[in-house]
Design a protein around this motif. Structure first.
Motif, mmCIF file in Angstrom:
data_model
loop_
_atom_site.group_PDB
_atom_site.id
_atom_site.type_symbol
_atom_site.label_atom_id
_atom_site.label_comp_id
_atom_site.label_asym_id
_atom_site.label_seq_id
_atom_site.Cartn_x
_atom_site.Cartn_y
_atom_site.Cartn_z
ATOM 1 N N GLY A 47 0.823 -1.195 0.000
ATOM 2 C CA GLY A 47 0.000 0.000 0.000
ATOM 3 C C GLY A 47 0.857 1.245 0.000
ATOM 4 N N VAL A 48 0.217 2.380 -0.289
ATOM 5 C CA VAL A 48 0.865 3.689 -0.253
ATOM 6 C C VAL A 48 0.066 4.566 0.706
ATOM 7 C CG1 VAL A 48 1.466 5.747 -1.581
ATOM 8 C CG2 VAL A 48 1.784 3.485 -2.591
ATOM 9 N N ILE A 49 0.768 5.241 1.622
ATOM 10 C CA ILE A 49 0.117 6.032 2.659
ATOM 11 C C ILE A 49 0.624 7.464 2.614
ATOM 12 C CG2 ILE A 49 -0.292 6.294 5.134
ATOM 13 C CD1 ILE A 49 0.271 3.307 5.457
ATOM 14 N N ARG A 50 -0.316 8.407 2.483
ATOM 15 C CA ARG A 50 0.013 9.826 2.559
ATOM 16 C C ARG A 50 -0.378 10.359 3.935
ATOM 17 N NH1 ARG A 50 -2.717 14.846 -0.766
ATOM 18 N NH2 ARG A 50 -4.585 13.615 -0.308
ATOM 19 N N ALA A 51 0.543 11.052 4.589
ATOM 20 C CA ALA A 51 0.261 11.709 5.869
ATOM 21 C C ALA A 51 -0.147 13.142 5.575
ATOM 22 C CB ALA A 51 1.485 11.679 6.778
ATOM 23 N N VAL A 52 -1.414 13.459 5.788
ATOM 24 C CA VAL A 52 -1.949 14.768 5.453
ATOM 25 C C VAL A 52 -2.738 15.285 6.648
ATOM 26 C CG1 VAL A 52 -3.959 13.698 4.349
ATOM 27 C CG2 VAL A 52 -3.335 16.040 3.745
ATOM 28 N N LYS A 53 -2.699 16.595 6.889
ATOM 29 C CA LYS A 53 -3.499 17.181 7.956
ATOM 30 C C LYS A 53 -4.984 17.042 7.601
ATOM 31 C CE LYS A 53 -0.259 18.906 10.715
ATOM 32 N NZ LYS A 53 -0.123 20.353 10.928
ATOM 33 N N SER A 54 -5.772 16.612 8.554
ATOM 34 C CA SER A 54 -7.194 16.360 8.302
ATOM 35 C C SER A 54 -7.894 17.594 7.743
ATOM 36 C CB SER A 54 -7.894 15.903 9.585
ATOM 37 O OG SER A 54 -7.416 14.643 10.010
ATOM 38 N N ARG A 55 -7.482 18.770 8.192
ATOM 39 C CA ARG A 55 -8.146 19.998 7.746
ATOM 40 C C ARG A 55 -7.901 20.298 6.272
ATOM 41 N NH1 ARG A 55 -3.730 22.162 10.850
ATOM 42 N NH2 ARG A 55 -2.251 23.284 9.501
ATOM 43 N N ASN A 56 -6.927 19.618 5.664
ATOM 44 C CA ASN A 56 -6.572 19.895 4.274
ATOM 45 C C ASN A 56 -7.048 18.812 3.315
ATOM 46 O OD1 ASN A 56 -5.208 22.316 4.917
ATOM 47 N ND2 ASN A 56 -3.405 21.129 5.559
ATOM 48 N N LEU A 57 -7.979 17.978 3.773
ATOM 49 C CA LEU A 57 -8.488 16.882 2.954
ATOM 50 C C LEU A 57 -9.994 16.788 3.138
ATOM 51 C CD1 LEU A 57 -7.340 14.470 1.188
ATOM 52 C CD2 LEU A 57 -7.579 13.082 3.243
ATOM 53 N N ALA A 58 -10.722 16.606 2.037
ATOM 54 C CA ALA A 58 -12.182 16.544 2.138
ATOM 55 C C ALA A 58 -12.621 15.444 3.088
ATOM 56 C CB ALA A 58 -12.784 16.336 0.750
#
Length: 291
Positions: A47-58
């Motif tokens: 798998g591929v996992i992106r760590a993104v701030k929740s506020r910046n993702l729908a």
């Protein structure tokens, strides 16, 4: 072209390519994700996992609505580029990635909330690595017949959801477990509407030792193929075995997978019974890619 700094990690052999994109500016296509996960021409991973701030993702808006402490969102993709709701091994490796890169802190005894497409999941450190509360589980998906290559007779499965769909199949012996050819996708009858991970399980002898249930498992993951481990699959396998064993079966289980051993525990909460997963999480190496 985009230069991607990545980290390779694994949880009991279930391996992932991880990268940080806090502001949500790197939007990879399914084909690009599949190319990264390719074991011959890419980095390679389940798998591929992106760590993104929740506020910046729908999808992160739902996580923040559920728990405003869910600062980080685990944006998880299968090796074929398809989206997955949840990954039990992946979320532990995701946590290790955040902590080792100074993106988050977690003191012993504290809990960290992480956003996923299956909802917010709470995670803690423990002596094996990390423990994650996978939330409420449910019997879901009926009892389809399952056909797998090299198993001569179709077997009944048990549908279980732990945020993503599973069908668990009991086998009679280690020989049957080893003979199943999971390079082929098991066939479900009736089929699961959105596909399912399929776990094949053999109970240990004895089934319970020192109050802990023991099983062995192999798995074919939806969108990936056979993997050395599946965290949510281990939880589903333990839940199914307890269901079949009946009253008196333990709520704590040790699940042996080709890549190692993970722990599963069932426990009551105000909103119903939850199931947790514990096990190691390792980061292996770092590199850069040009996409």
């Amino acid at each position: 072209m985009t230069t991607l700094h990545f980290t390779k990690g694994h949880g009991t052999g279930n391996d992932f390519v991880l990268f940080a994109d806090p502001d949500g500016q790197i939007d990879l296509t399914p084909d690009q994700i599949a190319a990264i996960a390719d074991r011959h021409f890419g980095v390679g991973g389940d798998g591929v996992i992106r760590a993104v701030k929740s506020r910046n993702l729908a999808d992160g808006a739902d996580a923040l609505a559920e728990d405003d402490g869910a600062e980080w969102f685990m944006d998880y993709y299968n090796a074929d580029g398809s989206i997955a709701e949840m990954c039990g091994n992946g979320i532990r490796v995701f946590a290790r990635f955040l902590f080792d890169n100074g993106l988050a802190e977690l003191a012993p005894g504290d809990t960290m909330a992480i956003g996923t497409r299956a909802g917010v999941r709470d995670l803690q450190r423990n002596h094996t690595g990390f423990q994650v509360d996978l939330g409420r589980w449910q019997l879901d998906g009926g009892e389809p017949l399952v056909r797998a290559k090299n198993l001569p007779v179709a077997r009944p499965g048990l549908g279980i959801s732990v945020g993503n769909p599973h069908v668990v199949v009991a086998l009679a012996s280690d020989d049957e477990l080893q003979s199943a050819d999971l390079t082929y996708i098991p066939v479900l009858d009736p089929p699961a509407p959105n596909g399912a991970n399929v776990e094949f399980v053999v109970p240990s002898d004895p089934l319970v030792k020192d109050g802990v249930g023991q099983i062995r498992m192999r798995v074919h993951e939806r969108g990936v193929g056979e993997t050395l481990s599946c965290g949510t699959g281990a939880a589903a396998a333990a839940l199914a075995t307890r269901h079949w064993a009946g009253s008196g079966a333990p709520n704590q289980w040790k699940v042996e997978v080709p890549g190692g051993t993970v722990g599963v525990r069932m426990f009551p909460t105000e909103d119903g019974e939850h199931v947790s997963l514990s096990g190691p999480a390792e980061l292996v190496y770092e590199g850069t890619l040009t996409i």
